[in-house]
Every structure is written in C-alpha cells, then in structure tokens.
Design a protein around this motif. Structure first.
Motif, mmCIF file in Angstrom:
data_model
loop_
_atom_site.group_PDB
_atom_site.id
_atom_site.type_symbol
_atom_site.label_atom_id
_atom_site.label_comp_id
_atom_site.label_asym_id
_atom_site.label_seq_id
_atom_site.Cartn_x
_atom_site.Cartn_y
_atom_site.Cartn_z
ATOM 1 N N GLY A 25 0.804 -1.203 0.000
ATOM 2 C CA GLY A 25 0.000 0.000 0.000
ATOM 3 C C GLY A 25 0.840 1.258 0.000
ATOM 4 N N ILE A 26 0.164 2.384 -0.007
ATOM 5 C CA ILE A 26 0.836 3.678 -0.020
ATOM 6 C C ILE A 26 1.503 3.928 1.341
ATOM 7 N N PRO A 27 2.451 4.861 1.407
ATOM 8 C CA PRO A 27 3.123 5.132 2.693
ATOM 9 C C PRO A 27 2.150 5.432 3.834
ATOM 10 N N GLN A 28 1.048 6.145 3.529
ATOM 11 C CA GLN A 28 0.082 6.488 4.578
ATOM 12 C C GLN A 28 -0.600 5.252 5.171
ATOM 13 N N SER A 29 -0.565 4.127 4.421
ATOM 14 C CA SER A 29 -1.125 2.871 4.933
ATOM 15 C C SER A 29 -0.059 2.035 5.615
ATOM 16 N N ASN A 30 1.143 2.631 5.781
ATOM 17 C CA ASN A 30 2.284 1.931 6.381
ATOM 18 C C ASN A 30 2.708 0.745 5.518
ATOM 19 N N TYR A 31 2.582 0.936 4.206
ATOM 20 C CA TYR A 31 2.989 -0.092 3.235
ATOM 21 C C TYR A 31 2.309 -1.432 3.523
ATOM 22 N N GLU A 32 0.984 -1.395 3.732
ATOM 23 C CA GLU A 32 0.279 -2.622 4.087
ATOM 24 C C GLU A 32 0.471 -3.692 3.019
ATOM 25 N N LEU A 33 0.585 -4.915 3.462
ATOM 26 C CA LEU A 33 0.867 -6.063 2.610
ATOM 27 C C LEU A 33 -0.418 -6.659 2.060
ATOM 28 N N ARG A 34 -0.446 -6.966 0.760
ATOM 29 C CA ARG A 34 -1.585 -7.636 0.136
ATOM 30 C C ARG A 34 -1.084 -8.768 -0.743
ATOM 31 N N VAL A 35 -1.609 -9.960 -0.528
ATOM 32 C CA VAL A 35 -1.279 -11.100 -1.376
ATOM 33 C C VAL A 35 -2.562 -11.825 -1.773
ATOM 34 N N GLY A 36 -2.497 -12.514 -2.908
ATOM 35 C CA GLY A 36 -3.631 -13.284 -3.399
ATOM 36 C C GLY A 36 -3.440 -14.774 -3.206
ATOM 37 N N ARG A 37 -3.766 -15.554 -4.220
ATOM 38 C CA ARG A 37 -3.774 -17.015 -4.139
ATOM 39 C C ARG A 37 -2.399 -17.567 -3.801
ATOM 40 N N TYR A 38 -2.394 -18.558 -2.895
ATOM 41 C CA TYR A 38 -1.160 -19.202 -2.440
ATOM 42 C C TYR A 38 -0.923 -20.518 -3.177
ATOM 43 N N SER A 39 0.343 -20.850 -3.387
ATOM 44 C CA SER A 39 0.756 -22.192 -3.804
ATOM 45 C C SER A 39 2.142 -22.440 -3.226
ATOM 46 N N GLY A 40 2.516 -23.715 -3.053
ATOM 47 C CA GLY A 40 3.841 -24.004 -2.533
ATOM 48 C C GLY A 40 3.872 -25.170 -1.588
ATOM 49 N N THR A 41 4.991 -25.294 -0.864
ATOM 50 C CA THR A 41 5.215 -26.410 0.055
ATOM 51 C C THR A 41 5.447 -25.954 1.494
ATOM 52 N N ALA A 42 5.548 -24.645 1.710
ATOM 53 C CA ALA A 42 5.876 -24.128 3.042
ATOM 54 C C ALA A 42 4.642 -23.815 3.883
ATOM 55 N N GLY A 43 3.475 -23.790 3.264
ATOM 56 C CA GLY A 43 2.266 -23.421 3.994
ATOM 57 C C GLY A 43 1.956 -21.943 3.837
ATOM 58 N N ASP A 44 0.682 -21.625 3.997
ATOM 59 C CA ASP A 44 0.209 -20.254 3.772
ATOM 60 C C ASP A 44 0.292 -19.451 5.067
ATOM 61 N N ALA A 45 1.496 -19.046 5.442
ATOM 62 C CA ALA A 45 1.689 -18.329 6.708
ATOM 63 C C ALA A 45 1.120 -16.923 6.677
ATOM 64 N N ILE A 46 1.208 -16.252 5.536
ATOM 65 C CA ILE A 46 0.785 -14.846 5.476
ATOM 66 C C ILE A 46 -0.730 -14.724 5.607
ATOM 67 N N ARG A 47 -1.455 -15.646 4.986
ATOM 68 C CA ARG A 47 -2.915 -15.516 5.020
ATOM 69 C C ARG A 47 -3.561 -16.347 6.113
ATOM 70 N N ASP A 48 -2.831 -17.241 6.781
ATOM 71 C CA ASP A 48 -3.301 -18.039 7.907
ATOM 72 C C ASP A 48 -4.763 -18.452 7.774
ATOM 73 N N PRO A 49 -5.072 -19.574 7.086
ATOM 74 C CA PRO A 49 -6.463 -19.959 6.865
ATOM 75 C C PRO A 49 -7.304 -20.082 8.123
ATOM 76 N N SER A 50 -6.699 -20.437 9.278
ATOM 77 C CA SER A 50 -7.473 -20.598 10.510
ATOM 78 C C SER A 50 -8.080 -19.289 10.979
ATOM 79 N N SER A 51 -7.569 -18.164 10.478
ATOM 80 C CA SER A 51 -8.072 -16.865 10.920
ATOM 81 C C SER A 51 -9.482 -16.595 10.418
ATOM 82 N N ASP A 52 -9.998 -17.440 9.516
ATOM 83 C CA ASP A 52 -11.325 -17.236 8.944
ATOM 84 C C ASP A 52 -12.436 -17.710 9.870
ATOM 85 N N LEU A 53 -12.119 -18.570 10.839
ATOM 86 C CA LEU A 53 -13.140 -19.150 11.699
ATOM 87 C C LEU A 53 -13.588 -18.158 12.772
#
Length: 302
Positions: A25-53
């Motif tokens: 994001g812009i500097p005023q948003s403190n450079y907020e992080l945005r990511v979309g669809r995950y793939s890989g072998t390390a696990g989706d740490a940034i989006r943490d699926p358990s946070s949806d419950l």
C-alpha cells in the motif's frame, strides 16, 4: 506481481511459498501487505487460513492487509472497529482484521466491509444453506461460521462493539430476482447478558421498511431479548401459526435465533431454504414472508 519466498533449514531441506497479486500500500497505509492465491510447500503463513473461523483462536496470526512495523513505528494494532481502521488507513480494503473494542477484555477477529462511506463491521452474513443457522444459545452467544463467508459474529462481541461507541446498524437484503433493499438504524445497541442481549434501535431510514420497530406489539421487536431453540425469551405464550397450528416458542416455527416478539416482522436467521414447518429468512416490511436469498448485517461507529 508474484511473490516467492524460499526457505532453508539447518538440515539443508527447502520449501517455498508463492503468492499471486502481491502489492504494498501507499506510505500512509504503512505499506500494508496484500497477497492473493497461495501455492507451494511451506504453507500459507501470510494468510493463515485458521483466521477465517469465527469461533477460532482469539489470536490472529494472519498478516495479509497489515502495515509494516519496526521498533520505532508500531503499526500492528488495528483499532477498535472497522470504522476506525478505515479512518486511520483510507486505503484499507475489505477483509479480516483484528479489532479491540474498549468494552472487550480481549481483541477478536471480524470481517470489515470497506467502502466509500467508511468501514463497516459485518455481524451477520448469509448467502445459502452451507452454514447452518439452526444453532443453540451458546453458539449464538460466541459466534459461528467463516468470517469471509456466511457467519454470525456472536452476541457478546456485538454487545462489546455497541457499548464502546454509538453505532449505526445496516441491514442489506437480496431476493431471488436479484432485487435489493436496505434498512439503517441509528443508535443500535445490545443490552447486558442478563437482559438476553435485548436489541435497541433508533431512527430508521432505507428502502426495506422498518421491520424491527413495527408499531404492532405482536410484530415489533425493539427492546426484546434474543431467543434460540434452547433459550426462550420471546413474547409468545401461546401463538397461532397459519392453518391454526398452535405453538409456544417462536423458534419452533421460525427457527434459528432472533429478537422475537410474538413472533415479529423479521428473522434473518431462519432455516435456508424454507422447510415444511419453519419459515426461511424474511423481512416482512419488504417482501412479506417470501424467501430472501442473501442477507447481511453490518455496524459502523458514528
């Protein structure tokens, strides 16, 4: 952009994570992080699926949508509600956030609907039958479902939000013809648990009609406590349903959990779809008892 994270451990093993649509994001948003669809072998740490419950752990480990923090710049706190988050970080987008209302002892997760008119905290959402709203008192008190999908936030959390600030309640409705309507109420708040979280709303505006404050005492629900199948707080001692069917509890006919009177002009938590003995979600002042295909309840601080 696609973000790739490569990892190595002390045994020489490797793993990776890739995210589509990576952006900051812009500097005023403190450079907020945005990511979309995950793939890989390390696990989706940034989006943490358990946070949806809704009923998951109170700690939120997901980092998607958060600003960057350093020892001299703390941006990990997200505010007391979605309205405050949007006001502090205008570029914030809709998603799951951690909030900490003043009346709550602990922070908790919510879904924020971010729009041009500010940030709204979603307290109820229904789009179909996948998440059952035929739940008991404990479930309605603590919440259930998935924050990014269909869910009920929880009576205790809703009350904490309404005790901290003056709130506006917005109800959005959709029917099978894709027509929409809404109702907004000023000064929305819930009472203490001992009052069964009785609902209070102020001035109405909108296109769906004022179902909650219906002047008919049999239909009006303002000032009434919440009821579920195992906790009866309605005004129905002996009520008559169509075809002269007698019943003693509104949940016997209308299902779910709601602020029933006797039994009232609205219930957005009924069974979906309509069953032979129980009504589907309805808002009587807009479509009578016809099926609503989707509903959403949100609150915004004033």
């Amino acid at each position: 952009m696609t973000l790739r994270v490569d990892l190595w451990d002390n045994e020489g093993k490797t793993a990776y994570a890739e995210y589509k649509d990576f952006s900051l994001g812009i500097p005023q948003s403190n450079y907020e992080l945005r990511v979309g669809r995950y793939s890989g072998t390390a696990g989706d740490a940034i989006r943490d699926p358990s946070s949806d419950l809704v009923s998951g752990p109170d700690r939120y480990d997901g980092q998607n949508g958060y600003g960057f923090s350093t020892s001299d710049r703390d941006n990990d706190s997200c505010g007391s509600d979605c309205t405050e988050i949007k006001r502090r970080l205008p570029e914030s987008r809709s998603g799951v956030y951690m909030i900490h209302p003043a009346a709550s002892r602990i922070p908790f997760k919510v879904y924020c609907e971010m729009g041009a008119d500010g940030g709204w905290t979603v307290i109820q959402k229904r789009t179909g039958a996948a998440v059952s709203f035929e739940q008991n008192w404990a479930s309605y008190e603590h919440g259930f479902g998935h924050l990014t999908w269909d869910h009920w936030l929880g009576l205790n959390k809703i009350r904490w939000l309404t005790q901290s600030k003056r709130m506006t309640l917005r109800v959005d409705l959709w029917d099978h013809e894709r027509k929409t309507a809404y109702a907004e109420y000023k000064d929305f708040n819930l009472g203490i648990p001992e009052s069964h979280y009785e609902i209070h709303v102020g001035r109405y505006s909108g296109t769906a009609g004022d179902a909650i404050r219906d002047p008919n005492p049999y239909d009006g629900q303002n000032g009434l406590g919440f009821s579920t199948s195992d906790r009866d707080n309605d005004n129905c001692d002996l009520c008559i349903f169509e075809f002269d069917i007698a019943f003693h509890k509104c949940t016997d006919i209308y299902g779910g959990g709601w602020w029933f009177s006797g039994c009232g002009s609205a219930n957005l938590n009924g069974p979906y779809p309509h069953t032979s003995m129980k009504r589907s979600p309805y808002w009587k002042t807009w479509k009578g008892f016809h099926l609503l295909t989707a509903t959403r309840m949100m609150i915004k601080s004033e």
